[in-house]
Design a protein around this motif. Structure first.
Motif, PDB file in Angstrom:
ATOM      1  N   GLY A   1       0.812  -1.211   0.000  1.00 39.84           N
ATOM      2  CA  GLY A   1       0.000   0.000   0.000  1.00 39.84           C
ATOM      3  C   GLY A   1       0.841   1.255   0.000  1.00 39.84           C
ATOM      4  O   GLY A   1       0.418   2.297  -0.511  1.00 39.84           O
ATOM      5  N   SER A   2       2.039   1.157   0.552  1.00 46.43           N
ATOM      6  CA  SER A   2       2.892   2.342   0.622  1.00 46.43           C
ATOM      7  C   SER A   2       3.649   2.579  -0.679  1.00 46.43           C
ATOM      8  O   SER A   2       4.321   3.597  -0.832  1.00 46.43           O
TER       9      SER A   2
ATOM     10  N   LYS B   1       8.862  13.028  -0.738  1.00 45.09           N
ATOM     11  CA  LYS B   1       9.425  11.807  -1.315  1.00 45.09           C
ATOM     12  C   LYS B   1      10.361  11.105  -0.329  1.00 45.09           C
ATOM     13  O   LYS B   1      10.352   9.879  -0.210  1.00 45.09           O
ATOM     14  N   LEU B   2      11.176  11.896   0.379  1.00 44.65           N
ATOM     15  CA  LEU B   2      12.069  11.315   1.371  1.00 44.65           C
ATOM     16  C   LEU B   2      11.282  10.659   2.503  1.00 44.65           C
ATOM     17  O   LEU B   2      11.620   9.573   2.988  1.00 44.65           O
ATOM     18  N   TYR B   3      10.239  11.341   2.923  1.00 48.37           N
ATOM     19  CA  TYR B   3       9.391  10.807   3.994  1.00 48.37           C
ATOM     20  C   TYR B   3       8.728   9.506   3.556  1.00 48.37           C
ATOM     21  O   TYR B   3       8.696   8.517   4.297  1.00 48.37           O
ATOM     22  N   ASN B   4       8.203   9.520   2.334  1.00 49.76           N
ATOM     23  CA  ASN B   4       7.526   8.332   1.813  1.00 49.76           C
ATOM     24  C   ASN B   4       8.504   7.170   1.624  1.00 49.76           C
ATOM     25  O   ASN B   4       8.173   6.007   1.876  1.00 49.76           O
TER      26      ASN B   4
ATOM     27  N   ARG C   1       9.123   5.595   4.923  1.00 45.16           N
ATOM     28  CA  ARG C   1       7.983   4.755   5.322  1.00 45.16           C
ATOM     29  C   ARG C   1       8.000   3.426   4.586  1.00 45.16           C
ATOM     30  O   ARG C   1       7.741   2.372   5.156  1.00 45.16           O
ATOM     31  N   PHE C   2       8.332   3.482   3.300  1.00 44.22           N
ATOM     32  CA  PHE C   2       8.366   2.261   2.489  1.00 44.22           C
ATOM     33  C   PHE C   2       9.466   1.320   2.985  1.00 44.22           C
ATOM     34  O   PHE C   2       9.264   0.107   3.110  1.00 44.22           O
TER      35      PHE C   2
ATOM     36  N   ARG D   1      10.003  -4.236   8.442  1.00 43.83           N
ATOM     37  CA  ARG D   1       9.071  -4.884   9.376  1.00 43.83           C
ATOM     38  C   ARG D   1       8.579  -6.208   8.794  1.00 43.83           C
ATOM     39  O   ARG D   1       8.516  -7.229   9.487  1.00 43.83           O
ATOM     40  N   GLU D   2       8.271  -6.200   7.511  1.00 44.77           N
ATOM     41  CA  GLU D   2       7.827  -7.429   6.857  1.00 44.77           C
ATOM     42  C   GLU D   2       8.936  -8.482   6.871  1.00 44.77           C
ATOM     43  O   GLU D   2       8.686  -9.661   7.152  1.00 44.77           O
TER      44      GLU D   2
END
Length: 213
Positions: A112-113, A125-128, A131-132, A138-139
């Motif tokens: 989703g990310s 973009k850096l923030y996203n 998050r990605f 985590r996965e």
């Protein structure tokens, strides 16, 4: 007549030959000992495979009433060890199922990310991207933990084999008894035949070591 120098040279040559032979012998013995350790590992692995195969054949038998009340000798032999193995497996299967849920949820979050890379500003973009990456990490962590749980489940089944195989072997050797269930007998016979070949190879290695002593 040999001179003193000739005697010294001959003695040195003899000593060097003996040292070389001793070194070669030590190296050969070391290799043979290493081969024996590898064979021992293969024997253990074969017993563990026997356990995995045997467990797969028997795992549904405990759902029947007959399993708990039967006086059949094979069932009496299997019952305590199989019940213990199934309890351990069941506990970790619950952990596995819960972990699979976490893996699926983490994967959904990561996928989703992916769309967040459409951000317009560099900061976004850096923030996203962060998050990605965090979602992916985590996965990956959940997948690693899942793999460990699944390996533990396999380990319980392998342990079932290392417990049952020597029991069957002892009863065959001392009483001439063999499993009455056709599939159990087939699995045991195959394992015993394979292990017998390994034991034969191990004995040959040990004989070669004795010859070198």
């Amino acid at each position: 007549m040999a001179t003193v120098w000739d005697n010294v040279v001959a003695s040195a040559s003899k000593a060097m030959t003996q040292a070389g032979t001793a070194t070669q012998t030590a190296a050969t013995k070391a290799k043979l000992h290493a081969d024996i350790l590898l064979i021992d590992r293969d024997i253990q692995t074969r017993k563990e495979k026997f356990g995995v195969d045997l467990y797969a054949h028997l795992e549904n038998i405990t759902s029947t009433q007959e399993f708990y009340v039967s006086d059949d000798r094979l069932i009496n032999i299997l019952r305590p060890v199989l019940i213990k193995a199934q309890r351990e497996v069941a506990a970790y299967e619950r952990k596995r199922d819960a972990m699979k849920g976490k893996v699926n949820a983490a994967e959904t979050t990561r996928v989703g990310s992916a769309s967040i890379f459409g951000a317009e500003t560099i900061g976004q973009k850096l923030y996203n991207a962060a998050r990605f990456a965090q979602a992916g990490a985590r996965e990956a962590a959940f997948k690693t933990e899942l793999a460990m749980v699944e390996r533990q489940i396999l380990g319980f089944k392998e342990e079932f084999g290392t417990e049952m195989y020597p029991v069957f072997q002892s009863m065959e050797d001392n009483e001439g008894w063999l499993p009455t269930d056709r599939k159990v007998r087939s699995l045991y016979d195959a394992a015993r035949e394979d292990i017998a070949e390994m034991e034969k190879a191990k004995a040959e290695k040990a004989r070669q070591i004795e010859e070198l002593d």
